[in-house]
Design an enzyme around this catalytic site. Structure first.
Site, PDB file in Angstrom:
ATOM      1  N   LYS A 189      71.895  78.184  50.236  1.00  0.00           N
ATOM      2  CA  LYS A 189      72.912  78.915  49.447  1.00  0.00           C
ATOM      3  C   LYS A 189      72.798  78.631  47.958  1.00  0.00           C
ATOM      4  CE  LYS A 189      75.131  75.221  51.237  1.00  0.00           C
ATOM      5  NZ  LYS A 189      75.702  74.756  52.457  1.00  0.00           N
TER       6      LYS A 189
ATOM      7  N   ARG B 114      59.263  65.584  53.453  1.00  0.00           N
ATOM      8  CA  ARG B 114      58.987  64.624  52.382  1.00  0.00           C
ATOM      9  C   ARG B 114      58.357  63.352  52.958  1.00  0.00           C
ATOM     10  NH1 ARG B 114      64.413  63.794  49.327  1.00  0.00           N
ATOM     11  NH2 ARG B 114      64.861  63.564  51.520  1.00  0.00           N
TER      12      ARG B 114
ATOM     13  N   GLU C  17      71.329  84.405  56.770  1.00  0.00           N
ATOM     14  CA  GLU C  17      72.628  84.319  57.455  1.00  0.00           C
ATOM     15  C   GLU C  17      73.213  82.909  57.413  1.00  0.00           C
ATOM     16  OE1 GLU C  17      74.348  87.072  59.341  1.00  0.00           O
ATOM     17  OE2 GLU C  17      75.785  85.530  58.780  1.00  0.00           O
TER      18      GLU C  17
ATOM     19  N   GLY D  17      77.003  72.112  60.315  1.00  0.00           N
ATOM     20  CA  GLY D  17      76.512  71.320  61.447  1.00  0.00           C
ATOM     21  C   GLY D  17      75.133  71.792  61.836  1.00  0.00           C
TER      22      GLY D  17
ATOM     23  N   LYS E 152      78.642  80.232  47.854  1.00  0.00           N
ATOM     24  CA  LYS E 152      78.835  81.147  48.985  1.00  0.00           C
ATOM     25  C   LYS E 152      79.593  82.404  48.542  1.00  0.00           C
ATOM     26  CE  LYS E 152      78.786  77.326  52.262  1.00  0.00           C
ATOM     27  NZ  LYS E 152      79.630  76.300  52.891  1.00  0.00           N
TER      28      LYS E 152
ATOM     29  N   GLY F 237      77.777  78.947  58.092  1.00  0.00           N
ATOM     30  CA  GLY F 237      77.032  78.403  59.231  1.00  0.00           C
ATOM     31  C   GLY F 237      76.794  79.378  60.358  1.00  0.00           C
TER      32      GLY F 237
HETATM   33  N1  NAP Z   1      73.754  70.598  57.296  1.00  0.00           N
HETATM   34  C1  NAP Z   1      74.516  71.684  57.449  1.00  0.00           C
HETATM   35  O1  NAP Z   1      75.513  71.675  58.176  1.00  0.00           O
HETATM   36  C2  NAP Z   1      74.167  72.951  56.724  1.00  0.00           C
HETATM   37  C3  NAP Z   1      74.967  74.099  56.923  1.00  0.00           C
HETATM   38  C4  NAP Z   1      74.626  75.304  56.284  1.00  0.00           C
HETATM   39  C5  NAP Z   1      73.539  75.330  55.440  1.00  0.00           C
HETATM   40  N2  NAP Z   1      72.800  74.190  55.242  1.00  0.00           N
HETATM   41  C6  NAP Z   1      71.659  74.270  54.332  1.00  0.00           C
HETATM   42  O2  NAP Z   1      70.474  73.962  55.049  1.00  0.00           O
HETATM   43  C7  NAP Z   1      69.553  73.316  54.192  1.00  0.00           C
HETATM   44  C8  NAP Z   1      69.126  71.998  54.832  1.00  0.00           C
HETATM   45  O3  NAP Z   1      70.253  71.166  55.038  1.00  0.00           O
HETATM   46  P1  NAP Z   1      70.152  69.835  55.915  1.00  0.00           P
HETATM   47  O4  NAP Z   1      71.559  69.379  56.090  1.00  0.00           O
HETATM   48  O5  NAP Z   1      69.324  70.062  57.124  1.00  0.00           O
HETATM   49  O6  NAP Z   1      69.390  68.853  54.901  1.00  0.00           O
HETATM   50  P2  NAP Z   1      68.728  67.441  55.228  1.00  0.00           P
HETATM   51  O7  NAP Z   1      69.221  66.881  56.508  1.00  0.00           O
HETATM   52  O8  NAP Z   1      68.841  66.627  53.994  1.00  0.00           O
HETATM   53  O9  NAP Z   1      67.184  67.796  55.444  1.00  0.00           O
HETATM   54  C9  NAP Z   1      66.350  68.177  54.382  1.00  0.00           C
HETATM   55  C10 NAP Z   1      64.910  68.250  54.864  1.00  0.00           C
HETATM   56  O10 NAP Z   1      64.105  68.693  53.776  1.00  0.00           O
HETATM   57  C11 NAP Z   1      63.025  67.785  53.577  1.00  0.00           C
HETATM   58  N3  NAP Z   1      62.762  67.696  52.136  1.00  0.00           N
HETATM   59  C12 NAP Z   1      63.625  67.360  51.156  1.00  0.00           C
HETATM   60  N4  NAP Z   1      63.019  67.409  49.955  1.00  0.00           N
HETATM   61  C13 NAP Z   1      61.734  67.758  50.195  1.00  0.00           C
HETATM   62  C14 NAP Z   1      60.588  67.939  49.379  1.00  0.00           C
HETATM   63  N5  NAP Z   1      60.661  67.805  48.066  1.00  0.00           N
HETATM   64  N6  NAP Z   1      59.426  68.296  49.972  1.00  0.00           N
HETATM   65  C15 NAP Z   1      59.349  68.454  51.310  1.00  0.00           C
HETATM   66  N7  NAP Z   1      60.398  68.287  52.143  1.00  0.00           N
HETATM   67  C16 NAP Z   1      61.570  67.944  51.581  1.00  0.00           C
HETATM   68  C17 NAP Z   1      63.469  66.456  54.144  1.00  0.00           C
HETATM   69  O11 NAP Z   1      62.323  65.750  54.528  1.00  0.00           O
HETATM   70  P3  NAP Z   1      62.402  64.304  55.250  1.00  0.00           P
HETATM   71  O12 NAP Z   1      63.014  64.579  56.599  1.00  0.00           O
HETATM   72  O13 NAP Z   1      61.012  63.841  55.348  1.00  0.00           O
HETATM   73  O14 NAP Z   1      63.289  63.486  54.374  1.00  0.00           O
HETATM   74  C18 NAP Z   1      64.344  66.913  55.330  1.00  0.00           C
HETATM   75  O15 NAP Z   1      63.544  67.102  56.476  1.00  0.00           O
HETATM   76  C19 NAP Z   1      70.241  73.199  52.834  1.00  0.00           C
HETATM   77  O16 NAP Z   1      69.904  74.301  52.048  1.00  0.00           O
HETATM   78  C20 NAP Z   1      71.717  73.261  53.194  1.00  0.00           C
HETATM   79  O17 NAP Z   1      72.519  73.744  52.150  1.00  0.00           O
HETATM   80  C21 NAP Z   1      73.083  73.020  55.876  1.00  0.00           C
END
Ligand code: NAP
Length: 447
Positions: free
Chosen positions: A109, A48, A133, A323, A209, A138
């Site tokens: 998810k 973004r 996966e 994480g 989930k 995670g």
């Molecule tokens: N965090 C965890 O522990 C974890 C665990 C399991 C699954 N997940 C899943 O993994 C996914 C990502 O999680 P995360 O924690 O990494 O999220 P995050 O830190 O909020 O990162 C989201 C990323 O997506 C980009 N983004 C958001 N909206 C966008 C848009 N409209 N157009 C283009 N780019 C966009 C953001 O860009 P910018 O960087 O430019 O803002 C950022 O780089 C989610 O589906 C989450 O449920 C996460």
């Protein structure tokens, strides 16, 4: 010597998980090339805010773009890795990628549980792989075992702790006697809970989930809206103390079960023949489980999933459920699998939803209740309360009374009955003149 071309990867999202994916791709580059048989080459990163500070990420800044759909449509992309999250625009990007024959690896998810069929249909149309996966638990290898290793077996039940935030809160309440608000505050301070913790504490994350797990385990389509969901906000310190007194602890469980209703026509089911058919029930709610249950010892923000299968018996999967690095590990595992498939010109088995099972409503679920009642301490109270249980065909296992002047607390644990019969019992108890308040109602599982 045969020249092997690179597998070209578009990464959508570079936040908590995405940055770790980039790091692992860089650090493990040689090993990944050896395992796949060709290098993985990052050709674009959709975000973004391209100018955002992402630390010393080992990547060319020119790769960042905000034109995510344009990136997905590029001819020089073989695999799309999506770690953005949310329903839209992620669905549009992934459907486009899959229809064009790009394989997809996603951690999303929410999207899979809300509209998995659109993605699976697009994957079938484009002849592409769809791997996810990282979307459940995670780092724990769980979906691949359900999707591949256990395909020769019949899975009957999946019981899991699949949300680290709520497990941290409930574990803290159990360890320190803290109330919910205090434990949530502590979880937020330590980074285990987000600023808006609704998705976790209200059970939405676990329900998504649960839908994914049930779909894979039972070869049927289950959406998040099919999952009965209750969060942990009503769990009190005195519930936790009551659980302890019974030799139990409280966990937010996801319980997915396949089969006919247990134990023959159950009281309160109206002996509906539908209750006897093969069907699926999926629920997420806090429950008391005995401290001897394998899931009781899962503390802190860990996840664990207990799988029961006809031939394999009982299996337990345990590890870090969230994480950046643990989740990126699962993403990379999928990436290696789909990259190998591309080089081999093959596609993994697609979604298996042939069983097409009915979703059993929560009322048909068989469970036990732990009910705490504030009552007036006078003659006939016990008989009046017991009469309500009897009228609904719910058998009482234990009753404990502690008095305080003209008031008393009655703690009743039932035998197994349908959730409908138990809910009707509680509703009638609320209107009973000897009952001052129904202080708490918790399900008891795992015995
Ligand atoms: N965090 C965890 O522990 C974890 C665990 C399991 C699954 N997940 C899943 O993994 C996914 C990502 O999680 P995360 O924690 O990494 O999220 P995050 O830190 O909020 O990162 C989201 C990323 O997506 C980009 N983004 C958001 N909206 C966008 C848009 N409209 N157009 C283009 N780019 C966009 C953001 O860009 P910018 O960087 O430019 O803002 C950022 O780089 C989610 O589906 C989450 O449920 C996460």
């Amino acid at each position: 010597m045969k020249t092997v071309e690179a597998v070209r990867v578009a990464l959508l999202g570079c936040g908590v998980v995405g940055t770790e994916v980039v790091r692992l791709l860089h650090e493990q580059s040689d090993d990944l090339t050896a395992r796949i048989g060709a290098p993985l080459r990052l050709v674009g990163i959709g975000v973004r805010r391209p100018g955002r500070d992402r630390g010393d990420l080992p990547v060319d800044p020119a790769l960042f773009t905000t034109d995510v759909l344009g990136l997905v449509k590029r001819d020089d992309v073989d695999v799309v890795v999506e770690v953005v999250g949310g329903i839209e625009p992620a669905r549009t990007w992934l459907v486009e990628a899959l229809r064009r024959g790009r394989s997809v690896v996603t951690a999303n998810k929410a999207l899979l549980a809300e509209d998995g069929p659109s993605l699976h249909d697009a994957a079938a149309e484009g002849g592409a792989d769809l791997y996810y996966e990282a979307s459940v638990a995670g780092a724990i290898p769980l979906l691949r075992p359900l999707r591949e290793s256990l395909h020769g077996d019949r899975i009957t039940r999946v019981t899991g702790i699949v949300n680290g935030t709520t497990n941290y809160i409930l574990s803290a309440m159990d360890a320190t006697g803290a109330g919910f608000a205090e434990a949530l505050e502590q979880a937020t301070a330590l980074g285990y809970a987000e600023a808006d913790p609704t998705a976790d504490i209200e059970g939405f994350d676990a329900a998504a989930k649960a839908a994914i797990l049930a779909s894979l385990a039972f070869h049927t389509r289950v959406r998040a809206s099919d999952v009965h969901r209750e969060g942990i906000t009503e769990v009190t310190a005195s519930d936790v103390a009551s659980a302890k007194a019974m030799g139990c602890t409280i966990k937010l469980l996801c319980i997915a079960r396949r089969g006919p209703a247990q134990g023959g026509p159950a009281p309160g089911s109206g002996q509906d023949p539908a209750a006897q058919q093969d069907a699926v029930s999926v629920r997420v709610h806090p429950a008391m489980i005995p401290r001897t249950h394998p899931l009781a010892g899962v503390g802190d923000a860990f996840n664990a999933v207990f799988v029961e299968a006809a031939a394999a018996g009982q299996l337990m999967f345990y590890g870090r459920g969230a994480g950046g690095a643990p989740t990126a590990s699962a993403v990379l595992g999928d990436l290696v699998a789909v990259a190998r498939n591309r080089l081999a010109g093959v596609r993994s088995a697609s979604e298996s939803a042939y069983a097409d099972l009915r979703i059993r409503p929560i009322g048909e679920a068989l469970t036990r209740y732990h009910i705490s009642l504030d009552v007036f301490d006078r003659a006939g109270v016990l008989a009046a309360v017991a009469g309500v249980f009897a009228r609904h065909g719910v058998s009482i296992a234990t009753v404990n009374q502690s008095g305080r002047g003209d008031q008393a607390v009655l703690v009743i644990v039932t035998h197994t009955a349908t959730d409908a019969a138990l809910a009707a019992t509680v509703a009638e108890l609320r209107g009973l003149d000897v009952v001052r308040a129904v202080a708490s109602v918790l399900r008891v599982e795992g015995e």
